[in-house]
Design an enzyme around this catalytic site. Structure first.
Site, mmCIF file in Angstrom:
data_model
loop_
_atom_site.group_PDB
_atom_site.id
_atom_site.type_symbol
_atom_site.label_atom_id
_atom_site.label_comp_id
_atom_site.label_asym_id
_atom_site.label_seq_id
_atom_site.Cartn_x
_atom_site.Cartn_y
_atom_site.Cartn_z
ATOM 1 N N LYS A 201 36.510 8.194 0.907
ATOM 2 C CA LYS A 201 36.037 9.130 1.943
ATOM 3 C C LYS A 201 34.630 8.694 2.328
ATOM 4 O O LYS A 201 33.649 9.021 1.659
ATOM 5 C CB LYS A 201 36.029 10.562 1.381
ATOM 6 N N GLU B 282 25.756 8.668 -8.633
ATOM 7 C CA GLU B 282 24.536 7.915 -8.338
ATOM 8 C C GLU B 282 23.787 8.736 -7.301
ATOM 9 O O GLU B 282 24.236 8.879 -6.176
ATOM 10 C CB GLU B 282 24.929 6.520 -7.824
ATOM 11 N N CYS C 242 18.212 4.938 -2.106
ATOM 12 C CA CYS C 242 18.058 5.824 -3.264
ATOM 13 C C CYS C 242 16.983 5.320 -4.216
ATOM 14 O O CYS C 242 16.286 6.097 -4.834
ATOM 15 C CB CYS C 242 19.396 5.956 -3.972
ATOM 16 N N GLU D 67 12.848 14.029 -2.835
ATOM 17 C CA GLU D 67 13.329 12.840 -2.141
ATOM 18 C C GLU D 67 13.275 13.078 -0.627
ATOM 19 O O GLU D 67 13.999 13.920 -0.104
ATOM 20 C CB GLU D 67 14.770 12.534 -2.582
#
Ligand code: NAI
Ligand code: MG
Length: 503
Positions: free
Chosen positions: A187, A262, A296, A397
């Site tokens: 997906k 992750e 990331c 973040e």
């Protein structure tokens, strides 16, 4: 079996369908969604929108295919298919890179490189396919019993990917799973569905049996959630935000499927005063601004020793202002737009938060002045200095081109600040002191530590997080553990089954 139907949208948008059981199909609801260019907001693709019914169909196809000839195919045959996929990706690397670029705005220079890395990922896992095996272990009475393990595929693997590296993320989710003998339902992120569907086409061309790789684009709460909750899925491999990761774990409890996560980071890049200034600045720019900061493992907290701090900041700001921001299809461009309007707003919100918290905005902070970029989701390279590590801009973040430059006095303070964050994906140290470098590699709480470099990630190196950056590892031999399970077998060698219940 073309995935690209005759171009019909007025601006030349491509059309994509779902890929289920080896065929390109419309979604069962008939719905579609648009993928928009972050450069100028034009529609680049009209894509079939999968949801629960399509995920059900894809999982059924994957299960049937897994239980079919795939399970008995020799590992060497699987390896050949993966090698053919690697070659096909290589042959189309320029085009695949461009598709990712028009979908999400990474400079072509970068997305072409990522396409070649995707090919290398398939090549690496093709080699692994023939090296997956169990062990034999001596029994307590070795002549009487034989014990050994079989390492078997988990079955059907669901992959859920983010938008920041569409093709490479699709490769990370599929190549290892296939090498280990699983079937896959992928997906892709709703912002960037194109290259995952091109990968499906490549899989078919390479001779992957129907149903072994299915690609169902759609939204997270519908298609993504249907995959994560599905009782017929044995494992989910997810990359994205940690808040979504927590939801995935909750959804996985329906059938106790295994999950690897992750989940991003706020990685410290620690720079000591013994470095060469130009090299240190170049490394810090690379660590932060690649992919417009949407990585990331970006080095977003730049910790600089106070004896170097002012000189570092002056040069880092100067170089940040010189970065060529522009159309990502231009080979000279070094920084493109952010992926979406939502992401641009998020970055703008954090710039306001940083100013409000009392950090010093040393450069950037707004959209570029170039009128050619006015319609896109562009943001200037932005540097905050005098940042306190407890500020929101240092803890959260941002996922954009925003640096938080923080002062430290000595090694202990650098480690304390470096580790003082909820995440633990990556960390880096720049120093010429070899002993110090290795001490810090041990002390920093992160899944990857870079010494005098950044962004080194290769197919054979395990990648993943500590703390809220997730668990499990992608790439490398370690990943085989997550994509297979062990079966213990015991054999009586001497007709010596204990007749304990004889009367
Ligand atoms: P996200 O975590 O929501 O999306 C990642 C993937 O998860 C997409 O395929 C999405 O459709 C799917 N998803 C979303 N909600 C879901 C649900 N309820 N069930 C199942 N699947 C679901 O990330 P998003 O919204 O694209 O970006 C938000 C923030 O996340 C970014 O600003 C960034 O800070 C961070 N992020 C981190 C990434 C990383 O590499 N660790 C990648 C992308 C985003
Ligand atoms: Mg989200």
């Amino acid at each position: 079996m073309a995935s690209v139907l005759p171009v019909s949208a007025p601006n030349g948008a491509r059309r994509y369908q779902l890929f289920i059981n080896g065929k390109f199909l419309d979604s069962q609801s008939g719905k579609t969604f648009e993928s928009v260019s972050p450069h100028d907001r034009s529609v680049v693709a009209i894509v079939a929108e999968g949801d629960k019914a399509d995920i059900d169909a894809a999982v059924s196809a994957a299960r049937a295919a897994y239980e079919g000839p795939w399970g008995s195919m020799p590992a060497g045959e699987r390896a050949k298919i993966l090698l053919r996929m690697a070659d096909l990706i290589d042959a189309r690397a320029m085009e695949l890179g461009q598709l990712d670029t028009i979908d999400m705005g990474a400079p072509v220079m970068l997305s072409n490189g990522m396409a070649m890395l995707a090919a290398e990922t398939f090549r690496y896992w093709a080699g692994m396919a023939t090296k997956i095996h169990g062990l034999t272990m001596p029994a307590l009475r070795p002549g009487e019993y034989l014990g050994y393990t079989l390492r078997e595929p988990v079955g059907v693997v669901g992959g859920i990917t983010p938008w920041n590296g569409p093709l490479i993320m699709a490769a990370w989710k599929t190549a290892p799973a296939l090498a280990c003998g699983n079937a896959v339902v992928l997906k892709p992120a709703e912002h960037t569905p194109m290259t995952a569907l091109e990968l499906a086409r490549i899989a078919a061309e390479a001779g992957l049996p129907e149903g072994i790789l299915n690609v169902v684009p759609g939204y997270g709460p519908t298609a993504g959630a249907a995959l994560a909750t599905h009782p017929g899925v044995d494992k989910i491999a997810f990359t994205g935000e940690y808040v979504t990761g927590r939801l995935i774990v909750q959804m996985s409890t329906s059938n106790l499927k295994t999950v690897t996560l992750e989940l991003g980071g706020k990685s410290p890049h620690i720079i000591f005063d013994d470095v060469d200034l130009e090299t240190a600045v170049a490394n810090a720019l690379f660590g932060l601004y690649m992919n417009t900061g949407q990585i990331c493992s970006a080095g977003t907290r730049i910790l600089v020793q106070d004896t170097l701090y002012d000189r570092f900041v002056a040069r880092f700001v100067e170089r940040s202002q010189e970065i060529k921001v522009g159309d990502p299809l231009d080979f000279a461009t070094r920084m493109g737009p952010l992926v979406s309007e939502e992401q641009l707003r998020k970055v703008q919100r954090y710039v306001e938060i940083g100013k409000h918290e009392g950090a010093r905005l040393a450069c950037g902070g707004g959209q570029p002045k170039d009128p050619a970029l006015a319609n896109g989701f562009y943001h200037q390279p932005t540097v905050f200095t005098e940042v306190d590590n407890r500020m929101q801009i240092a803890q959260e973040e941002i996922f954009g081109p925003v640096a938080s430059v923080i002062r430290f006095r000595d090694e202990d303070e650098a480690v304390r600040i470096g580790n003082d964050v909820i995440y633990g994906l990556a960390a880096g140290v720049q120093t010429k002191d070899l002993k110090r470098a290795h001490r810090l590699a041990k002390r920093l709480q992160a899944g990857t530590v870079w010494i005098n470099t950044w962004h080194m990630i290769e197919p054979n190196s395990p990648f993943g997080g500590y703390k809220l950056s997730g668990y499990g590892r992608e790439n490398g031999v370690a990943m085989v553990e997550h994509l297979t399970r062990l079966k213990q077998v015991w054999v009586d060698l001497n007709d010596f089954t204990m007749d304990l219940f004889a009367s």
